[in-house]
Design a protein around this motif. Structure first.
Motif, PDB file in Angstrom:
ATOM      1  N   ASP A  98       0.828  -1.202   0.000  1.00 34.54           N
ATOM      2  CA  ASP A  98       0.000   0.000   0.000  1.00 34.54           C
ATOM      3  C   ASP A  98       0.866   1.258   0.000  1.00 34.54           C
ATOM      4  O   ASP A  98       0.524   2.255  -0.641  1.00 34.54           O
ATOM      5  N   PHE A  99       1.968   1.203   0.734  1.00 28.24           N
ATOM      6  CA  PHE A  99       2.834   2.370   0.874  1.00 28.24           C
ATOM      7  C   PHE A  99       4.243   1.879   1.169  1.00 28.24           C
ATOM      8  O   PHE A  99       4.442   0.995   1.999  1.00 28.24           O
ATOM      9  N   VAL A 100       5.239   2.430   0.476  1.00 33.53           N
ATOM     10  CA  VAL A 100       6.635   2.068   0.717  1.00 33.53           C
ATOM     11  C   VAL A 100       7.479   3.341   0.729  1.00 33.53           C
ATOM     12  O   VAL A 100       7.429   4.134  -0.228  1.00 33.53           O
ATOM     13  N   ASN A 101       8.236   3.514   1.790  1.00 34.09           N
ATOM     14  CA  ASN A 101       9.161   4.644   1.896  1.00 34.09           C
ATOM     15  C   ASN A 101      10.492   4.116   2.426  1.00 34.09           C
ATOM     16  O   ASN A 101      10.723   4.071   3.641  1.00 34.09           O
ATOM     17  N   ILE A 102      11.336   3.636   1.510  1.00 32.55           N
ATOM     18  CA  ILE A 102      12.649   3.117   1.888  1.00 32.55           C
ATOM     19  C   ILE A 102      13.692   3.709   0.938  1.00 32.55           C
ATOM     20  O   ILE A 102      13.357   4.204  -0.141  1.00 32.55           O
ATOM     21  N   ASP A 103      14.947   3.621   1.349  1.00 32.45           N
ATOM     22  CA  ASP A 103      16.045   4.196   0.568  1.00 32.45           C
ATOM     23  C   ASP A 103      16.763   3.078  -0.180  1.00 32.45           C
ATOM     24  O   ASP A 103      17.761   2.530   0.308  1.00 32.45           O
ATOM     25  N   CYS A 104      16.239   2.719  -1.366  1.00 34.87           N
ATOM     26  CA  CYS A 104      16.845   1.633  -2.145  1.00 34.87           C
ATOM     27  C   CYS A 104      18.286   1.971  -2.536  1.00 34.87           C
ATOM     28  O   CYS A 104      19.163   1.097  -2.514  1.00 34.87           O
ATOM     29  N   GLN A 105      18.548   3.232  -2.882  1.00 33.23           N
ATOM     30  CA  GLN A 105      19.896   3.630  -3.296  1.00 33.23           C
ATOM     31  C   GLN A 105      20.878   3.593  -2.124  1.00 33.23           C
ATOM     32  O   GLN A 105      22.078   3.422  -2.310  1.00 33.23           O
ATOM     33  N   GLY A 106      20.353   3.736  -0.920  1.00 35.77           N
ATOM     34  CA  GLY A 106      21.220   3.748   0.263  1.00 35.77           C
ATOM     35  C   GLY A 106      21.437   2.387   0.891  1.00 35.77           C
ATOM     36  O   GLY A 106      22.053   2.293   1.958  1.00 35.77           O
ATOM     37  N   GLY A 107      20.915   1.332   0.261  1.00 40.13           N
ATOM     38  CA  GLY A 107      21.151  -0.016   0.771  1.00 40.13           C
ATOM     39  C   GLY A 107      19.948  -0.673   1.419  1.00 40.13           C
ATOM     40  O   GLY A 107      20.029  -1.835   1.844  1.00 40.13           O
ATOM     41  N   ASP A 108      18.812   0.030   1.519  1.00 44.57           N
ATOM     42  CA  ASP A 108      17.600  -0.605   2.027  1.00 44.57           C
ATOM     43  C   ASP A 108      17.081  -1.619   1.013  1.00 44.57           C
ATOM     44  O   ASP A 108      17.359  -1.519  -0.182  1.00 44.57           O
ATOM     45  N   PHE A 109      16.334  -2.601   1.491  1.00 40.37           N
ATOM     46  CA  PHE A 109      15.654  -3.508   0.572  1.00 40.37           C
ATOM     47  C   PHE A 109      14.362  -4.010   1.204  1.00 40.37           C
ATOM     48  O   PHE A 109      14.171  -3.968   2.426  1.00 40.37           O
ATOM     49  N   LEU A 110      13.478  -4.499   0.346  1.00 42.46           N
ATOM     50  CA  LEU A 110      12.186  -5.055   0.748  1.00 42.46           C
ATOM     51  C   LEU A 110      11.853  -6.151  -0.249  1.00 42.46           C
ATOM     52  O   LEU A 110      11.574  -5.882  -1.409  1.00 42.46           O
ATOM     53  N   LYS A 111      11.923  -7.401   0.200  1.00 41.86           N
ATOM     54  CA  LYS A 111      11.763  -8.533  -0.706  1.00 41.86           C
ATOM     55  C   LYS A 111      10.717  -9.500  -0.169  1.00 41.86           C
ATOM     56  O   LYS A 111      10.691  -9.805   1.024  1.00 41.86           O
ATOM     57  N   VAL A 112       9.875  -9.981  -1.071  1.00 45.93           N
ATOM     58  CA  VAL A 112       8.956 -11.076  -0.747  1.00 45.93           C
ATOM     59  C   VAL A 112       9.575 -12.370  -1.234  1.00 45.93           C
ATOM     60  O   VAL A 112      10.128 -12.440  -2.338  1.00 45.93           O
ATOM     61  N   PHE A 113       9.487 -13.415  -0.401  1.00 49.12           N
ATOM     62  CA  PHE A 113       9.949 -14.747  -0.812  1.00 49.12           C
ATOM     63  C   PHE A 113       8.755 -15.685  -0.829  1.00 49.12           C
ATOM     64  O   PHE A 113       7.967 -15.739   0.124  1.00 49.12           O
ATOM     65  N   ASP A 114       8.618 -16.432  -1.910  1.00 47.84           N
ATOM     66  CA  ASP A 114       7.512 -17.373  -2.081  1.00 47.84           C
ATOM     67  C   ASP A 114       7.845 -18.665  -1.340  1.00 47.84           C
ATOM     68  O   ASP A 114       8.394 -19.603  -1.908  1.00 47.84           O
ATOM     69  N   GLY A 115       7.510 -18.704  -0.059  1.00 42.50           N
ATOM     70  CA  GLY A 115       7.839 -19.822   0.817  1.00 42.50           C
ATOM     71  C   GLY A 115       8.466 -19.307   2.095  1.00 42.50           C
ATOM     72  O   GLY A 115       8.305 -18.138   2.461  1.00 42.50           O
ATOM     73  N   TRP A 116       9.189 -20.185   2.784  1.00 41.05           N
ATOM     74  CA  TRP A 116       9.927 -19.807   3.994  1.00 41.05           C
ATOM     75  C   TRP A 116      11.394 -20.162   3.833  1.00 41.05           C
ATOM     76  O   TRP A 116      11.743 -21.140   3.148  1.00 41.05           O
TER      77      TRP A 116
END
Length: 322
Positions: A98-116
């Protein structure tokens, strides 16, 4: 004392209690001292049955078993965070940003993995998942607005994230949808009953129980075609395209577990086995030529049951870990 894998899984499962929105201190204890599954409650689900949307904040390490809207806001640099999602066996999980505010260029990440993933081990294993390992990751910093909605292939999924700037974060909405033919499943509970059906599909399906258990197979149909059961040429499952195997081990990945028993003949009745491993998996291998079905029930193995030996029980594997 439980193994490190059990303690990790119990900690993860304890976070299911967070779906109740309560504050709780977490402790690492012996597995027998407190059952994390007992922390689950149907009260919240009943309270939300009128169509309300459940909302709460996420912790750095968290677990969710209920649909709703969830927000993470960093109060300090958070470098190693994960949220585990789990549904009922017949459910798939949809995650929408719905909303994302992260610094991708600064090394932040947000990843979904299909499974565990736990300690580098995956469920479902690479052998049993329709996608390659790289395809199972969806990186927001790479896809951005292109892919804001991701649906799992089974009843579990997870998010990995790193957010280094306080105040940054994200909001996701989690929904559940029906899966007519559940394939790969992690059980939410240490006991239950399940029927796995693979209808003319060339795939392998695993049902994982992260507990030592007694498992009883009550019905197995392999090679079902036009109402007839096809005879198997030998007692061994070697070279047979459709069979069920029982696996046990101390990790999450079925492909790295001990093969304990193979079943490649259809039967009606009861075959009970005791498996004292940290994780027990029933895995069905299907050629896609037939409709295969297995019905089984399971419950947590206790110390008294380990002393009661039966002919059709498997007791020589994994018991030192209990």
């Amino acid at each position: 004392m439980p193994s490190a894998f059990q303690l990790q899984c119990h900690l993860v499962l304890i976070f299911l209690a967070a779906s109740k929105g309560e504050t709780r201190y977490l402790e690492v204890r012996d597995a027998g001292e407190d059952d994390p599954f007992l922390l689950l409650s149907e009260d919240l689900k009943r309270e939300l049955s009128a169509g309300q949307i459940y909302r709460r904040s996420l912790r750095c390490i968290d677990m969710l078993s209920i649909a709703g809207q969830f927000t993470f806001t960093a109060d300090q640099p958070q470098l190693h965070c994960a949220t585990f999602f789990i549904g009922e066996p017949e459910e798939l999980i949809t995650i929408h940003y719905d909303f994302v505010n992260i610094d991708c260029q600064g090394g932040d990440f947000l990843k979904v993995f299909d499974g565990w993933i736990l300690k580098g081990e995956k469920f479902p294993s690479s052998l049993d998942h329709p996608l390659t390992t790289s395809q199972r990751y969806v990186d927001f910093c790479e896809s951005g607005n292109i892919q804001r909605t991701i649906r799992s292939s089974q009843n579990v999924a997870m998010i990995f994230f790193r957010i280094q700037v306080p105040g940054n974060g994200f909001t996701v909405t989690v929904k559940k949808s029906s899966n007519l033919f559940p394939c790969n499943v992690i059980s939410q509970t240490p006991s239950g009953r399940f029927t796995m059906v693979i209808p003319h599909q060339h795939r392998n399906c695993s049902f994982s129980i992260i507990y030592p258990v007694v498992i009883k197979i009550s019905d197995l149909i392999l090679g079902h075609l036009n109402g007839l059961f096809l005879k198997k040429p030998s007692a061994s499952c070697a070279g047979v395209g459709d069979f069920v195997e029982l696996l046990g081990g101390a990790g999450l990945d079925p492909s790295k577990m001990f093969p304990l028993a193979d079943l490649c003949h259809s039967f009606h009745g009861s075959a009970q086995m005791k498996i004292g491993c940290d994780n027990t998996v029933l895995r069905m291998v299907s050629s896609g030529k037939h409709i295969n079905r297995v019905t089984f029930e399971y419950h947590q193995l206790d110390l008294q049951e380990t002393e009661t030996r039966k002919e059709n029980s498997i007791e020589e594997f994994c018991f030192p870990s209990i």
